[in-house]
Design an enzyme around this catalytic site. Structure first.
Site, short mmCIF file in Angstrom:
data_model
loop_
_atom_site.label_atom_id
_atom_site.label_comp_id
_atom_site.label_asym_id
_atom_site.label_seq_id
_atom_site.Cartn_x
_atom_site.Cartn_y
_atom_site.Cartn_z
N TYR A 138 0.85 -1.36 0.06
CA TYR A 138 0.14 -0.10 0.15
C TYR A 138 0.83 1.22 -0.17
O TYR A 138 1.77 1.26 0.76
CB TYR A 138 -1.00 0.04 1.36
CG TYR A 138 -1.78 1.26 1.25
CD1 TYR A 138 -2.85 1.46 0.36
CD2 TYR A 138 -1.72 2.16 2.22
CE1 TYR A 138 -3.60 2.27 0.77
CE2 TYR A 138 -2.66 3.40 2.39
CZ TYR A 138 -3.61 3.70 1.44
OH TYR A 138 -4.44 4.58 1.55
N ASP A 231 9.53 2.73 0.11
CA ASP A 231 8.45 3.52 0.73
C ASP A 231 8.30 3.18 2.18
O ASP A 231 8.16 1.97 2.77
CB ASP A 231 6.99 3.02 0.17
CG ASP A 231 5.91 3.91 0.82
OD1 ASP A 231 6.06 4.49 1.85
OD2 ASP A 231 4.59 3.65 0.38
N LYS A 259 4.14 9.40 8.53
CA LYS A 259 3.78 9.00 9.86
C LYS A 259 4.65 9.41 10.89
O LYS A 259 4.79 10.57 11.46
CB LYS A 259 3.73 7.47 9.79
CG LYS A 259 2.67 6.99 8.93
CD LYS A 259 2.30 5.50 9.19
CE LYS A 259 1.45 4.94 8.32
NZ LYS A 259 -0.08 5.06 8.38
N1 PLP Z 1 2.86 4.09 2.22
C1 PLP Z 1 2.59 3.46 3.47
C2 PLP Z 1 3.67 2.24 3.23
C3 PLP Z 1 1.64 3.47 4.12
O1 PLP Z 1 1.53 2.65 5.05
C4 PLP Z 1 0.85 4.58 3.90
C5 PLP Z 1 -0.39 4.67 4.87
O2 PLP Z 1 -0.66 3.80 5.71
C6 PLP Z 1 0.93 5.56 2.91
C7 PLP Z 1 1.96 5.14 2.18
C8 PLP Z 1 -0.11 6.48 2.57
O3 PLP Z 1 0.34 7.44 3.98
P1 PLP Z 1 -0.94 8.40 4.35
O4 PLP Z 1 -2.22 7.80 4.76
O5 PLP Z 1 -0.32 9.43 5.12
O6 PLP Z 1 -1.37 9.19 3.11
#
Ligand code: PLP
Length: 421
Positions: A138, A231, A259
């Protein structure tokens, strides 16, 4: 039941009664009154030890005094200026010092914005269009990556409203599969701008890369002029000061963060090699912008959080992770449960399957009905974890040894109920 009433009311005004799909669980979510340290209080007076922690950002726990104090001071001086501040340089330097691949940083407002911008940047830099992601990863809720997505999207078909013209450029392969990766790059490498990967797959539970996998990924992307994006929205400042890239010793070209970097406030960032980052406007021609980018409130919270996160901090936090996982492992062994305990550092999950979990398809063999009972029973025992089998649980600095002991007992009682059927 105030939470139930509020949820019923909420559904009239907010789609599904919530502002993000993973927050809706059956029969209804609890509504929060407040959070402090490792605890959450709901509007019905229940208290939970929290291992969801806002889905990862709260590495210090809820409402840490020093962060609140610094933010309060900042708020009195203004919340956003539309002009730069010295604190942005300070935070950028801190990120660069801690994170191996980071030579320059762009602060944004969320993980979603970070990955969207990183992919655009990789396309702008290489002049190529296609990207590779992994099944069950994700990377936020934007069009480029909503293909075989994890987190809340794992339990739904691919989203409506995402044009095929966009997703045809997003190629999806299984995690931890060297053959699938090399076959795809051999076939399409000349058109592939980037590989984006969660080095630990934390949106389909918690799956570590197998030995040698990240090394192979680094080598094959380098050889094919493909930008490697880690990521680290979850793993950044979670696994270690320098995130997964420090933990596993593999340096990508770009990293996306979110986060923890915002210290409990909305923030994301992309960072990486200078030669790539200088393609971002106004230095270069890849457009990225945001009214609240680098706003002084989030930057202050992030700065004061990152100052706390040193080696000693992680050894203490990871020790708690070990204690909790050891306790859970004993529970599984003592009761003869054939379940799969996974996790590292301050992350953990129990897969309700006896199969080894190396990728999305393995994770999907889990018994989600049993997991749902486990989740409900945990709440009755005063423990809150993310409501889905396909999320990861986190510890914070504020979790005490007593919290951990009580949680292990709560897990044992809850598993007894879940495994009875
Ligand atoms: N990338 C990863 C690995 C994530 O776990 C998340 C959200 O949980 C995101 C991107 C997206 O982040 P946001 O919810 O701050 O837009």
């Amino acid at each position: 039941m105030k939470s139930e009433d509020l949820f019923n009311e909420s559904k009239n005004y907010l789609p599904g009664g919530v502002d993000s799909p993973v927050r809706a669980f059956k029969p209804h979510p609890f509504f929060v009154e407040k959070g402090k340290g490792s605890k959450l209080w709901d509007v019905d007076g229940n208290i939970y030890t929290d291992y969801c922690l806002g889905y990862g950002p709260l590495i210090l726990g809820h409402a840490p005094e020093n962060i609140i104090g610094s933010v309060y001071e900042q708020i009195q001086k203004g919340t956003t200026y539309g002009a730069p501040t010295e604190k942005e340089i300070e935070l950028a330097k801190m990120v660069i010092n801690k994170v191996p691949c980071a030579e320059m940083v762009r602060f944004v407002n969320s993980g979603t914005e970070a990955t969207m911008s990183a992919i655009r940047l990789a396309r702008g830099f290489t002049g190529k269009t296609k990207i590779i992601k992994f099944e069950g990863s994700y990377h936020g809720a934007h069009d480029y990556v909503l293909v075989k997505s994890g987190s809340g999207a794992a339990s739904l078909p691919d989203s409506l409203g995402v044009p095929e013209d966009t997703t045809k450029n997003t190629l999806s392969i299984p995690f931890n599969d060297v053959d699938a990766l090399s076959a795809l790059i051999e076939l399409e490498g000349e058109e592939i701008a980037a590989v984006i990967i969660e080095p630990v797959m934390a949106n389909i539970g918690c799956i570590e890369p197998q030995k040698g996998y990240l090394e192979f990924l680094r080598k094959i992307t380098e050889e094919n002029n493909i930008v490697l994006i880690f990521d680290e929205v979850i793993t950044g400042f979670r696994l270690s000061e320098g995130g997964a890239q420090e933990y596993y010793g593999i340096v990508p070209d770009l990293v996306t963060m979110g986060k923890i970097i915002g210290g409990g406030f909305p923030m994301g960032a992309l960072a990486g090699k200078k030669e790539i980052m200088e393609f971002i406007a106004p230095c270069g021609s890849v457009y990225q912008a945001g009214t609240f980018n680098g706003n002084p409130v989030s930057v202050t919270a992030g700065l004061n959080t990152l100052k706390i996160l040193d080696k000693k901090f992680y050894s203490g936090l990871n020790e708690k992770g070990h204690s909790l996982r050891d306790g859970i492992r004993d529970v599984l062994e003592d009761n003869g449960y054939n379940l799969n305990l996974v996790g590292l550092a301050s992350m953990f999950q129990i897969y309700f399957t006896g199969n080894e979990v190396k990728n999305y398809n393995d994770a999907k063999t889990s018994d989600v009905e049993k997991f749902a009972i486990y989740f409900q029973e945990l709440m009755k025992n005063g423990v809150f974890i993310p409501p889905s089998q396909f999320e990861c649980c986190f510890l914070s600095q504020s979790h005490s040894l007593e919290d951990i002991e009580n949680t292990i007992n709560g897990i044992e009682l809850s598993l007894k109920k879940a495994m009875r059927i």
